[in-house]
Structures are given as structure tokens and as C-alpha cells.
Design an enzyme around this catalytic site. Structure first.
Site, short mmCIF file in Angstrom:
data_model
loop_
_atom_site.label_atom_id
_atom_site.label_comp_id
_atom_site.label_asym_id
_atom_site.label_seq_id
_atom_site.Cartn_x
_atom_site.Cartn_y
_atom_site.Cartn_z
N ASP A 77 -62.05 20.30 -35.80
CA ASP A 77 -60.74 20.77 -35.33
C ASP A 77 -59.80 19.68 -35.83
OD1 ASP A 77 -58.36 21.22 -34.06
OD2 ASP A 77 -59.26 21.81 -32.16
N HIS A 78 -59.12 19.94 -36.94
CA HIS A 78 -58.43 18.84 -37.62
C HIS A 78 -57.35 18.19 -36.74
CE1 HIS A 78 -55.40 21.88 -38.65
NE2 HIS A 78 -54.58 20.87 -38.75
N HIS A 80 -56.90 24.05 -31.06
CA HIS A 80 -55.95 22.94 -31.01
C HIS A 80 -55.31 22.73 -29.62
CE1 HIS A 80 -56.56 23.26 -35.19
NE2 HIS A 80 -55.58 24.09 -35.47
P1 NAP Z 1 -59.68 30.41 -49.58
O1 NAP Z 1 -58.56 29.73 -50.27
O2 NAP Z 1 -59.66 31.91 -49.46
O3 NAP Z 1 -61.03 29.95 -50.26
C1 NAP Z 1 -62.24 30.61 -50.06
C2 NAP Z 1 -63.29 29.94 -50.89
O4 NAP Z 1 -64.51 30.64 -50.70
C3 NAP Z 1 -63.00 29.95 -52.38
O5 NAP Z 1 -63.34 28.71 -52.91
C4 NAP Z 1 -63.94 31.02 -52.90
O6 NAP Z 1 -64.34 30.69 -54.20
C5 NAP Z 1 -65.11 30.85 -51.97
N1 NAP Z 1 -65.95 32.04 -51.91
C6 NAP Z 1 -65.63 33.27 -51.47
N2 NAP Z 1 -66.70 34.09 -51.59
C7 NAP Z 1 -67.70 33.35 -52.13
C8 NAP Z 1 -69.04 33.62 -52.48
N3 NAP Z 1 -69.59 34.83 -52.29
N4 NAP Z 1 -69.77 32.63 -53.01
C9 NAP Z 1 -69.25 31.39 -53.22
N5 NAP Z 1 -68.00 31.06 -52.88
C10 NAP Z 1 -67.22 32.04 -52.34
O7 NAP Z 1 -59.85 29.89 -48.07
P2 NAP Z 1 -59.38 28.49 -47.47
O8 NAP Z 1 -57.97 28.63 -47.05
O9 NAP Z 1 -59.75 27.40 -48.37
O10 NAP Z 1 -60.23 28.44 -46.12
C11 NAP Z 1 -61.60 28.13 -46.11
C12 NAP Z 1 -62.06 27.98 -44.67
O11 NAP Z 1 -61.33 26.93 -44.05
C13 NAP Z 1 -61.83 29.20 -43.80
O12 NAP Z 1 -62.84 29.27 -42.84
C14 NAP Z 1 -60.52 28.90 -43.11
O13 NAP Z 1 -60.39 29.57 -41.88
C15 NAP Z 1 -60.66 27.41 -42.90
N6 NAP Z 1 -59.38 26.71 -42.78
C16 NAP Z 1 -58.50 26.66 -43.81
C17 NAP Z 1 -57.32 25.96 -43.68
C18 NAP Z 1 -56.33 25.85 -44.83
O14 NAP Z 1 -55.35 25.11 -44.68
N7 NAP Z 1 -56.51 26.51 -45.92
C19 NAP Z 1 -57.03 25.30 -42.48
C20 NAP Z 1 -57.95 25.36 -41.44
C21 NAP Z 1 -59.12 26.06 -41.60
P3 NAP Z 1 -64.44 31.73 -55.41
O15 NAP Z 1 -63.36 32.73 -55.24
O16 NAP Z 1 -64.31 30.84 -56.61
O17 NAP Z 1 -65.81 32.31 -55.26
#
Ligand code: NAP
Length: 515
Positions: free
Chosen positions: A188-189, A251
Site C-alpha cells: 500500500d504505497h 489508504h
Molecule cells: P498497465 O499499464 O495496464 O500494465 C499492465 C502490464 O501487464 C503491462 O506491462 C502488460 O504488458 C502486462 N500484461 C498484461 N497481460 C499480460 C500477459 N498475459 N502476460 C504478460 N504480461 C501481461 O497497468 P499498471 O497501471 O502498470 O498497473 C499494474 C498493477 O499495479 C495493477 O494491479 C494496478 O492496479 C496496480 N497499480 C498501479 C498504479 C499506477 O500508478 N499505475 C498504482 C497503484 C497500483 P504487455 O501489454 O506488454 O503484455
């Protein structure tokens, strides 16, 4: 003086980032690891293996990360020489998390690095992917024997951890069968933020506040986390979440635990987490009728922010035009224990609000007897402690004082501790702290299984009630506002109002005007 943590040199470390091509790695993780490298907090032998389905070479992946670092790192653009040394530690593996060969290939890479380094590395698997993939990745890591050494392998799970009580229990059970709890880091950042960590220091390293920190002296507490931004391009995800799941479950409840917890006997991870989970257990569960009285929801409509027209939630990409998802939630909680009986804790969070700010306000009870004539106390305010987490990082104690002049007039003044004015260096980003903690095996700032479940358990009556009954008045607040009227009513019923972040630049004129 370096802290103990930064003097522990972790053993050779491999970060495997599932979701290497994703937004989180780009904006947060890669800049954080790079900054840890610049701080000399990484071991000599380390590697980052990013994975994703996107076809990229190592070189292209490095370029992408550099772009993210240049754009988002608190230190600004990367120095060419530093980057040139760092980037040799970065690799990319094109792979699908659902395929067996992904894990066979990973195993090969890890074994090769161990052979090159002539030492067994610790491996941190960071699951920066959609939570739907948590079970498949966890199962494969275990079945491919990538986590057998419980002291040397850790898994970091991003939020959301479960969608409700049932799914979080199922996920915890699965992880419990596959791994030891000491391998599991539920992030939980917010808990890594400097100002949030400081709440513990403030409460338990000073003797001043503890005698006042209870129902005898505190009238009520407010925890407000508001954002100006809307859902942007995350509409698809947000539709299935909403403000309660996205913000309150993690949070806001974690902030509440830090304010309300009893003093731990030591700073050990288990002790701190035990005291926090005690709070969640003591929080009053709502009946159906109580949900109606103590929790309110909102959804933003279109409006204007800083002269720019912004769409309503239902007009955002990926959002149902008839959506019942809340973008604002507020609730009044009670903690049924000796310290807090009868003290309301109001929490609120929302998107497209007037201000981006995370603020905790602790309102103390009024003086028992006024000795000053009414005309001297026009701006009277009870003592208030304001902990501002962002954007301003400060703690303010609001007091009454005599305004300079020949007459006796009272004003509210602030005693301020602010990070900018006190420290000549910048605080690390939350992800830097949390990644370093993962490396040195410190789980204090991470959520334990029972904490996550207790938080879901508390919110389930509200989630169920809101799901069962569609809101008929959505959208009910406009962009750039402080949320729906029902949120004002929730707190006004008790004779209070929501506080917003005080502006440090404000000064009083001779006439008492606050400019
Ligand atoms: P995102 O930008 O949609 O990235 C999703 C990632 O998953 C991409 O690298 C995608 O890579 C990969 N992916 C999807 N399907 C895949 C598969 N079948 N095999 C391998 N890789 C796969 O999402 P994000 O924003 O980074 O969020 C990631 C997680 O962190 C989520 O759980 C989100 O709730 C959490 N989170 C994110 C943030 C934020 O600020 N972004 C903050 C808090 C929590 P490819 O498309 O290259 O396969």
C-alpha cells in the site's frame, strides 16, 4: 547519519517485474530502483528483468525506462554516465504470464545470473499486472520451484488485493498454501510516504501528545484524500472498483489505523501490524440501516477545472453511461474501545475535487470555560492538529494567540513543522522506501493477510448496500467542488464541517482579515 536499513547491503538481488512494460513500472518502479542505485543502496550485483508480451529488445526496454526516469524521477533527468552504468543491469523478457515457458525461461535467466555472480541471489517478483493474474503467476512461481528458498524469494502484490472479503480470503488462502507469509509483500504505497511514516514518530517519539490522544481530549478526527484528476484512461478498471474499494479499503483505513492504534511495544513488523489490526477489529460494523446514516457516495458530473472543461464520469472512456460506480465516498466510523469510544472518525475521498490533498485533522475539544469577552474571539477555533501528507508535507498545530495591537484580540495561529523548511534534502519517494524494505526483508510497512481481510470485512456492508441499490441521483457533484451535498450533511448533522488544507501563505491584516 545513514539509517540502519541503508547500511545493510542486500545480497545480490534480481527484480523480476511482471508488467515491465506497464504504467506502474514506467512511472514509479524503475525511477525508484534507479534512485536506490544512485543512493548506493543496491548491491554490486543486481538485475532487473522486466516482462511483458510487447516485443522489445533489451535496448528498447532500457530506452523506455530511461524515458520514464527522465520524466518522473524526483531527481530529474538521469545523468548520462550513471545511466550508462545502470542500464547494463536491465533486461527484458518477452513473455506471457499465462504460459509455462515464461517461468522456465525465467528460471534459466536466474540460474545464469547466479552462476555469473558465483552467489545465490535473492529474487523479488513484483506483480505489477492486473490482479486477475495474481493466482496464475503465484501458482507458476511455486510450481516451477522459483520460490523454494523462503529466505531468498519474495513476492510483491500491488493493490487491489481482492475485490471483496471473499476474494481477498481466497487469494490469501492460495498464497498461504504456496508461500510463507514472510515472502508475501502486499503493498500500500501510502504507507511508504514520509509524512505517513512520520505519524508513528510523531505519536510515539514524543511524550507531549499521548496524554491528550483519546476521547477525553479529542472531539473528532477527519481523514480526507481528494484528487483533482478524474479517472482518465483508467475508466475500465475504475468501473469495477469505485472510491470505496480503490481508496478507503486501503489508504484511508491505513491512515486511520496509524492515528488510532495503541503504542506498540517495539518497532517490529509483527508488533506494529498487530496494533493496527486491533483498530480494524474494534471498528463498528454497520447494519443496513446504519449504512444509510453513516456512509454517502457521489459521482462527478461534467464541469470546469482551472478554466478547462472536463467530462463527467459517465462520459469517460470505458465507463457505462448509466454507471452506478461511486467516484466519491465519505463515511463516519466509530472505534469501540476505551480510547476512542464516542469519537467520530470522518473519512472522505473523491476524484475531480477542488483540491488534490491528503490531510488528517485532529480536532481537540473546546476549552471548558471562556474567559475572554465575545468580541475578542471572532475567529475562535478549537485547537486542531493538521497532518498534511500531500501536496504540502507538514504538521500544524493550530492555537489561539493574541493578535499584536493595543487591544486584546485573539486569532488562530499555526505552529508549523514543514519538511521543505526543515530539511535541506528531498525525501525519498514511497516506492524507494518500500522497495528497499522488500530487499532487506522488513514487512512493517506492508499489509498482512489479516489486515487486508479485516479492512474488507468492515466495508462489506457498505459495498453490499451500494451495489444492491442503484443511486438515483448520480451524477451528484460537479468537477472542482468538494463533493456531493450529502457529504456536507453527513458531518453537519454532528455540528462539524469538513476542513480543507490551510494555506501556509495566509497572513492576518490588522483588521483580522485572513489574506
Ligand atoms: P498497465 O499499464 O495496464 O500494465 C499492465 C502490464 O501487464 C503491462 O506491462 C502488460 O504488458 C502486462 N500484461 C498484461 N497481460 C499480460 C500477459 N498475459 N502476460 C504478460 N504480461 C501481461 O497497468 P499498471 O497501471 O502498470 O498497473 C499494474 C498493477 O499495479 C495493477 O494491479 C494496478 O492496479 C496496480 N497499480 C498501479 C498504479 C499506477 O500508478 N499505475 C498504482 C497503484 C497500483 P504487455 O501489454 O506488454 O503484455
Amino acid at each position: 547519519m545513514p539509517s540502519i536499513k541503508t547500511t545493510i547491503k542486500a545480497q545480490p538481488t534480481i527484480f523480476v517485474i511482471f508488467g515491465g512494460t506497464g504504467d506502474l513500472n514506467w512511472r514509479k518502479l524503475a525511477p525508484a530502483i534507479y534512485n536506490l542505485y544512485l543512493e548506493n543502496s543496491l548491491p554490486e550485483n543486481f538485475a532487473i528483468i522486466g516482462t511483458g508480451r510487447t516485443k522489445l529488445s533489451d535496448e528498447e526496454f532500457r530506452e523506455k525506462l530511461l524515458e520514464g526516469i527522465n520524466k518522473f524521477s524526483r531527481r530529474g533527468k538521469a545523468d548520462k554516465k550513471d545511466w550508462a552504468q545502470f542500464c547494463h543491469h536491465v533486461f527484458y523478457q518477452i513473455s506471457d504470464v499465462q504460459k509455462e515457458e515464461t517461468y522456465t525461461e525465467l528460471r534459466g535467466r536466474i540460474e545464469k545470473l547466479a552462476k555469473d555472480w558465483k552467489q545465490e541471489p535473492q529474487v523479488i517478483y513484483y506483480l505489477a499486472v492486473s490482479p486477475n493474474f495474481f493466482p496464475v503467476i503465484a501458482r507458476n512461481i511455486a510450481s516451477h520451484k522459483l520460490s523454494e528458498n523462503v529466505d531468498n524469494t519474495r513476492l510483491v502484490f500491488e493493490k487491489p488485493f481482492g475485490h471483496d472479503l471473499e476474494s481477498s480470503k481466497a487469494l490469501n488462502q492460495l498464497l498461504g498454501e504456496l508461500f510463507d507469509e514472510k515472502q508475501i509483500y502486499r503493498i500500500d504505497h501510502y504507507l511508504g510516504k514520509e509524512t505517513v511514516q512520520n505519524i508513528m514518530a510523531f505519536r510515539f517519539a514524543n511524550s507531549l501528545f499521548e496524554p491528550l490522544w483519546n476521547r477525553n481530549h479529542i472531539e473528532h478526527v477527519q481523514i480526507s484524500v481528494t484528487e483533482q484528476l478524474g479517472v482518465g484512461d483508467r475508466g475500465g478498471y475504475y468501473e469495477g472498483a469505485g472510491a470505496l474499494r480503490d481508496m478507503v479499503q486501503n489508504h484511508l483505513l491505513q491512515l486511520l489505523c496509524l492515528i488510532a492504534m495503541e503504542a506498540p511495544t517495539n518497532f517490529g513488523a509483527e508488533e506494529v501490524r498487530n496494533r493496527k489490526v486491533d483498530v480494524l477489529h474494534a471498528m463498528r460494523r454497520f447494519s443496513k440501516e446504519e449504512v444509510r446514516l453513516n456512509a454517502v457516495r457521489g459521482q462527478y458530473g461534467q464541469g470546469w477545472i482551472e478554466g478547462k472543461e472536463v467530462p463527467g464520469y459517465r462520459e469517460e472512456e470505458g465507463v457505462d453511461p448509466d454507471s452506478n460506480t461511486e467516484t466519491f465516498a465519505a463515511a463516519k466510523f466509530f472505534i469501540d474501545n476505551w480510547r476512542w469510544q464516542g469519537v467520530p472518525f470522518y473519512v472522505r475521498t473523491g476524484k475531480r475535487m477542488h483540491q488534490t490533498a491528503s490531510v488528517i485533522s485532529i480536532q481537540f475539544k473546546d476549552v471548558p470555560h471562556f474567559i475572554f469577552p465575545p468580541e475578542t474571539t471572532e475567529t475562535w477555533q478549537q485547537n486542531r492538529l493538521v497532518i498534511s501528507i500531500q501536496p504540502e508535507m507538514s504538521i500544524r498545530l493550530q492555537l489561539q494567540a493574541k493578535r499584536p495591537g493595543l487591544e486584546m484580540v485573539l486569532n488562530t495561529v499555526d505552529m508549523v513543522f514543514d519538511y521543505k523548511g526543515t530539511y535541506a534534502f528531498e525525501a525519498p519517494e514511497a516506492y524507494e522506501t518500500l522497495l528497499l524494505d522488500t530487499m532487506v526483508g522488513d514487512q512493517t510497512l506492508f499489509m498482512r493477510a489479516d489486515q487486508v481481510e479485516a479492512a474488507w470485512d468492515l466495508l462489506m456492508p457498505i459495498l453490499n448496500a451500494w451495489q444492491a441499490k442503484k443511486s438515483l441521483n448520480f451524477p451528484n457533484y460537479s468537477a472542482d467542488s468538494w463533493g456531493p451535498e450529502v457529504a456536507e450533511a453527513l458531518i453537519a448533522r454532528d455540528g462539524f464541517h469538513w476542513f480543507s488544507l490551510p494555506l501556509s501563505t495566509k497572513k492576518y491584516t490588522k483588521d483580522g482579515e485572513h489574506i
